[in-house]
Design a protein around this motif. Sequence first.
Motif, short mmCIF file in Angstrom:
data_model
loop_
_atom_site.label_atom_id
_atom_site.label_comp_id
_atom_site.label_asym_id
_atom_site.label_seq_id
_atom_site.Cartn_x
_atom_site.Cartn_y
_atom_site.Cartn_z
N MET B 83 1.01 -1.16 0.01
CA MET B 83 0.02 -0.09 0.13
C MET B 83 0.85 1.46 0.04
O MET B 83 0.27 2.47 -0.40
CB MET B 83 -1.11 -0.06 1.19
N ASP B 84 2.25 1.12 0.47
CA ASP B 84 3.09 2.39 0.32
C ASP B 84 3.07 2.73 -1.31
O ASP B 84 2.99 3.96 -1.39
CB ASP B 84 4.50 1.85 0.68
N ARG B 85 3.15 1.66 -2.23
CA ARG B 85 3.21 2.01 -3.67
C ARG B 85 1.97 3.00 -3.85
O ARG B 85 1.94 3.63 -4.95
CB ARG B 85 3.57 0.85 -4.49
N ILE B 86 1.05 2.34 -3.45
CA ILE B 86 -0.48 2.90 -3.99
C ILE B 86 -0.71 4.23 -3.54
O ILE B 86 -0.97 5.00 -4.27
CB ILE B 86 -1.58 1.88 -3.18
N VAL B 87 -0.02 4.92 -2.48
CA VAL B 87 0.02 6.13 -2.29
C VAL B 87 1.08 6.93 -2.62
O VAL B 87 1.51 7.87 -2.12
CB VAL B 87 -0.36 6.51 -0.68
N GLY B 88 2.27 6.10 -3.45
CA GLY B 88 3.40 6.68 -3.81
C GLY B 88 4.37 7.02 -2.74
O GLY B 88 5.23 7.79 -2.74
N GLY B 89 4.38 6.10 -1.56
CA GLY B 89 5.15 6.48 -0.44
C GLY B 89 6.09 5.52 -0.22
O GLY B 89 6.37 5.05 0.85
N GLU B 90 6.60 4.72 -1.32
CA GLU B 90 7.43 3.63 -0.74
C GLU B 90 8.86 4.02 -0.36
O GLU B 90 9.55 3.25 0.21
CB GLU B 90 7.58 2.71 -2.12
N LYS B 91 9.31 5.33 -0.62
CA LYS B 91 10.60 5.66 -0.07
C LYS B 91 10.25 6.38 1.15
O LYS B 91 9.99 7.60 1.52
CB LYS B 91 11.19 6.71 -0.97
N LEU B 92 10.23 5.47 2.31
CA LEU B 92 9.63 5.67 3.71
C LEU B 92 10.74 6.77 4.34
O LEU B 92 11.88 6.79 3.71
CB LEU B 92 9.99 4.76 4.49
#
Lengths: 241, 485
Positions: B83-92
């Motif tokens: 779901m990080d990738r769904i919101v474009g937040g995979e670079k934590l």
Amino acid sequence: MTDSITISIDGVEIPAETHHTILEAADKAGIYIPRLCAYPGLKPNGSCRVCTVLVNGRPQTACTTPVMKGMVIQNETPELKRLRSNLIEMLFVEGNHYCMFCEKSGNCELQGMAYRLGIKTPHFPYLEPKREIDATHPDVLIDHNRCIFCGRCIQASKTFDGKNVFQYIGRTRNKKVGVNADDGLGETDFAATDRAAQVCPVGAILKKRVGFKIPIGKRIYDRSPIGSEIEVQPKDAGSAQ
Amino acid sequence: MANVATNGKRIVISPVTRVEGHGKVTILLDDDNKVTQARLHIVEFRGFERFVQGRPFWEIPVLVQRLCGICPVSHHLAAAKAMDRIVGGEKLTPTAEKIRRLMHYGQTLQSHALHFFHLVSPDLLFGFDADPEIRNVIGVARKFPELAVQGVMMRKYGQELIKATAGKKIHGTGAIPGGVNKNLSIEERDGFLKDLPQIVQWARSALKLAKEYTSEHLKELADFGTFESNHLCLVGPSGELDLYHGNLRAIDAGGKTIFDQVDYQNYIDYIAEEVKSWSYMKFPFIKSLGPENGWYRVGPLARINACTFIDTPEAEAARQEFKALTGGKPNAMTMAYHWARMIELLHAAEKIQTLLHDPDLQGTDLVVKGERRYETVGLVEAPRGTLFHHYEVNEHDQVTRCNLIVSTTNNNTPMNRAVEKVARDYLSGTTITEGLLNRVEVAIRAYDPCLSCATHAMGQMPLAVELRDRRGELLDRRAKGVDAR
């Protein structure tokens, strides 16, 4: 014109104004009467019946009954607790309430009430109705599985927001909160900033993409049981939340 | 309890015990009563992939972890990574990634400790043929109380780490799309630091026990359920062991690379799943090798075999010893899983130590967002092996498709091979002896299978062993436990 009178709740004499309902008078006196549909600023409709008290020995909803001089009210009795527990249990089994993955968990008034009343599991069979999700709005989701038909959203949209987004449609088991558009909430003039989006006591109307942002331990009812905000602040507390 | 019911051609055995969930084994014989195939059936069914459909995507990390009460953090994190990738937040943010890693290492610690101390140690300490009345966790607590206490305390430590990062010991909410919902306070950190030296020491002892057991029993274990296989796991950019994040690496039985540094978003180009009529659990394989040769092991053995190195000193030294046993080649022993698992236990303890000293854990920048996406894959190395979560999400934020390949599913064919090997070696005649049943259990248990996860199933099912002839006629059946039938 209002007059100051005195009423008695569970043997305690409290002051009240004649324009108050029993619920309002009790709130001001720091006595919590459980409720799920009543909300400050909205006209009470007595739909959930959880605030039922005994007025001079007869059951009445505290949210709709105005105070009268010399009323003798019973709120905390074993029988009323049993009746309220049954009501809450029926609300649980009539919908699909899965607290374990519901983002409202910890902030949910229905769940909070169940904990306060010591309900561990419903005694009634689950009806498991087939209900839908309306995700058509860009910012707000309606999960009908969790609706308890309190009517707050219907009234808040009219009273607070000056809109008419929600209304009950259907009857008995087909009853649901409908929206004034054919293809879902996304077609209405509803906005995430509307007060109607904030008043849902359960996880039926949810702002999108913010679920679980509050960690466990910091949610409303993680810290203290539902109703304690009224019980600990007797003077100026609101009548709900 | 063995429950034998004989009517001439049938004998019944009760479930394989001390695994998470339940299963059933069928051993197929030819006309000469030789083993032709063994099948581990997982016949429970849960259907998580179906009932997440329609749910909002931010709910999924909390919902899917309900698959399991043993390692829910794995599902929580795999789904959160997706779901990080769904919101474009995979670079934590550094804080978010480190909090999640702390949660994950805490889980690895508690899960590995549970498996080794509570589920496996009775076999190792009392021997495979010891009386089942003694060969259980209560027996261990009676005869080796200090070991039993260590197991309990290590589990507790891991569970407390999970609570501090996820909010609850089981089924927390810490990881949210694009980050986490809390950091670690100084007080919480100091509490963990106080107990850590003891945890590290116990992890060292457990590793020593597993290593020495393997060395001392090498003659017996070398061929016990042993078979060559491919191995698959996540590795970091330099090939280091990384349980939380990395790219996919697969090696063959000789240690040769099949693929490496594959972005797991493209896993579907490399991994496929086969369905067989006799199990709800699918059979994954490496596409380029086909279903016959492409099956692979996952989990501790695969990870220690396939990684280039471990980035914590004591676990790395242990890895080198492990590799030395096979001259640097992948270890094919089923029972080497235990040794590999304890290397990871120490690695998790070392990682926790490093993380707890990192001030980023007290950071307040918890969530990031970016470009919205509609299809996503999240992977972690769960305690039991590589865990795949694959989702599609529509423009209304609802999940429309979900595919989960859990660790035990990845190990499906290897577990069948292990059972087949044991059956070939220990079956005599057409009856299932207590010795055979014990050994079948020991071989399956080495993989630390979570059978309910693997089929997304719930309910009670005994792991029974059935013996069938070429025509499919039942020759013998045995099962253990209250569900024996």
